[in-house]
Design an enzyme around this catalytic site. Structure first.
Site, PDB file in Angstrom:
ATOM      1  N   ASN A  75     -29.093  12.586 -13.119  1.00  0.00           N
ATOM      2  CA  ASN A  75     -28.209  12.595 -12.097  1.00  0.00           C
ATOM      3  C   ASN A  75     -28.847  13.089 -10.595  1.00  0.00           C
ATOM      4  O   ASN A  75     -29.343  14.238 -10.389  1.00  0.00           O
ATOM      5  CB  ASN A  75     -27.354  13.972 -12.376  1.00  0.00           C
ATOM      6  CG  ASN A  75     -26.412  14.542 -11.062  1.00  0.00           C
ATOM      7  OD1 ASN A  75     -26.119  13.616 -10.229  1.00  0.00           O
ATOM      8  ND2 ASN A  75     -26.215  15.755 -11.176  1.00  0.00           N
TER       9      ASN A  75
ATOM     10  N   MET B 251     -23.942  11.872  -7.373  1.00  0.00           N
ATOM     11  CA  MET B 251     -24.520  10.516  -7.966  1.00  0.00           C
ATOM     12  C   MET B 251     -24.077  10.118  -9.389  1.00  0.00           C
ATOM     13  O   MET B 251     -24.092   9.146  -9.804  1.00  0.00           O
ATOM     14  CB  MET B 251     -26.125  10.692  -7.757  1.00  0.00           C
ATOM     15  CG  MET B 251     -26.507  10.954  -6.337  1.00  0.00           C
ATOM     16  SD  MET B 251     -26.025   9.540  -5.177  1.00  0.00           S
ATOM     17  CE  MET B 251     -27.074   8.200  -5.645  1.00  0.00           C
ATOM     18  N   CYS B 252     -23.843  11.130 -10.150  1.00  0.00           N
ATOM     19  CA  CYS B 252     -23.566  11.264 -11.465  1.00  0.00           C
ATOM     20  C   CYS B 252     -23.188  12.422 -12.133  1.00  0.00           C
ATOM     21  O   CYS B 252     -23.030  13.552 -11.356  1.00  0.00           O
ATOM     22  CB  CYS B 252     -24.500  10.552 -12.600  1.00  0.00           C
ATOM     23  SG  CYS B 252     -25.390   9.069 -11.976  1.00  0.00           S
ATOM     24  N   ARG B 253     -22.326  12.406 -13.137  1.00  0.00           N
ATOM     25  CA  ARG B 253     -22.114  13.680 -13.848  1.00  0.00           C
ATOM     26  C   ARG B 253     -22.429  13.658 -15.377  1.00  0.00           C
ATOM     27  O   ARG B 253     -22.263  12.547 -16.002  1.00  0.00           O
ATOM     28  CB  ARG B 253     -20.741  13.785 -13.617  1.00  0.00           C
ATOM     29  CG  ARG B 253     -19.813  13.987 -12.474  1.00  0.00           C
ATOM     30  CD  ARG B 253     -20.066  15.564 -11.619  1.00  0.00           C
ATOM     31  NE  ARG B 253     -21.169  15.468 -11.291  1.00  0.00           N
ATOM     32  CZ  ARG B 253     -21.876  16.460 -10.570  1.00  0.00           C
ATOM     33  NH1 ARG B 253     -21.247  17.687 -10.709  1.00  0.00           N
ATOM     34  NH2 ARG B 253     -23.135  16.742  -9.968  1.00  0.00           N
TER      35      ARG B 253
ATOM     36  N   VAL C 289     -21.323   9.766 -16.638  1.00  0.00           N
ATOM     37  CA  VAL C 289     -20.618   8.787 -15.809  1.00  0.00           C
ATOM     38  C   VAL C 289     -21.492   8.517 -14.676  1.00  0.00           C
ATOM     39  O   VAL C 289     -22.080   9.298 -14.082  1.00  0.00           O
ATOM     40  CB  VAL C 289     -19.074   9.379 -15.682  1.00  0.00           C
ATOM     41  CG1 VAL C 289     -18.333   9.310 -16.908  1.00  0.00           C
ATOM     42  CG2 VAL C 289     -19.061  10.479 -15.225  1.00  0.00           C
TER      43      VAL C 289
END
Length: 254
Positions: A115, A1-3, A88
């Site tokens: 995240n 989903m995100c970093r 991100v």
């Protein structure tokens, strides 16, 4: 989903921390190596950092992929900091892709990133949202699950919880009412608190510094994975990892 990633230590250029590493956040925006859900993180990015003598962090956030922002590459080249939180984003389907939804979120000295995702958003968190003061709800930066989770964390911090206790409390409270992935990252520029609850989390220490990240940004030695269902708290000289109280594997989405 995100970093996402947080760093504490000697001041270093943002570009050296985020853009230059072979598998840094720039590369993770299109080719993450350890991400359990999603394949790219191109729905925006953000960086928060602290300047010497100023407890309130600066932020740079955009709704475009980090690789598409040439202005940030210039900013990152000439900006150094000893305390950074960056992310991100891969937006959850149905949630806004505006800049306001990109981490890090901020309040006073704090920077926060999430995240993951909350299952059944927004209905699943209606009861928890109702428990917040109206002023806290009106101050939400975006109509997304991460912004509400941040409001819940802020309420615990305002009540006197430590950073780690605030994150653990919110993970447990949310997991008790719905499933989801709840990897949080929080800093005030002097310490880091993070949760591993549904996705990967790693840490590495060096001489006087520490990095906590969704995944290693290089293949060098010293990276350690945080077990799922655990809380990490760190300073530049100390790491502590413990289970999140009352959290079961069944409560964290795979």
């Amino acid at each position: 989903m995100c970093r996402h990633l947080a760093y504490l230590g000697a001041p270093m250029p943002l570009a050296e921390l985020l853009l230059a590493p072979a598998y840094g956040l720039l590369t993770q925006s299109w080719a993450p190596r350890r991400q359990r859900n999603g394949t790219v993180n191109a729905d925006g990015f953000g960086v928060g950092w602290y300047a010497p003598g100023d407890p309130v962090p600066a932020r740079y956030r955009r709704a475009i992929p980090i690789w598409a922002d040439r202005s940030f590459a210039d900013v990152a080249r000439v900006t150094s900091s000893g305390a950074v939180l960056a992310a991100v984003r891969s937006a959850t389907s149905g949630m806004t892709q505006e800049e306001s939804a990109a981490a890090p979120y901020a309040h006073g000295p704090w920077l926060f990133s999430h995240n993951g995702r909350v299952e059944g958003w927004p209905d699943a968190l209606e009861g928890l949202a109702a428990s917040l003061p109206p002023a806290r709800l009106l101050a939400l930066e975006a109509q997304v699950d991460s912004a509400l989770l941040w409001a819940l964390v802020l309420e615990r911090l305002a009540a006197g919880d430590s950073a780690g206790d605030a994150l653990a409390h919110v993970v447990g409270t949310v997991a008790a009412v719905t499933g989801g992935r709840l990897n949080f990252l929080l800093t005030d520029g002097t310490g880091i608190a993070a949760t591993a609850a549904g996705d990967t989390l790693f840490w590495r220490t060096g001489p006087g510094n520490v990095v906590v990240a969704s995944e290693p940004f290089d293949d060098g030695p010293g990276w350690h994975e945080v077990p799922d269902g655990c809380l990490l708290t760190a300073t530049a000289g100390h790491i502590d990892i413990r289970p999140i109280p009352n959290l079961t594997k069944e409560q964290v989405a795979p």
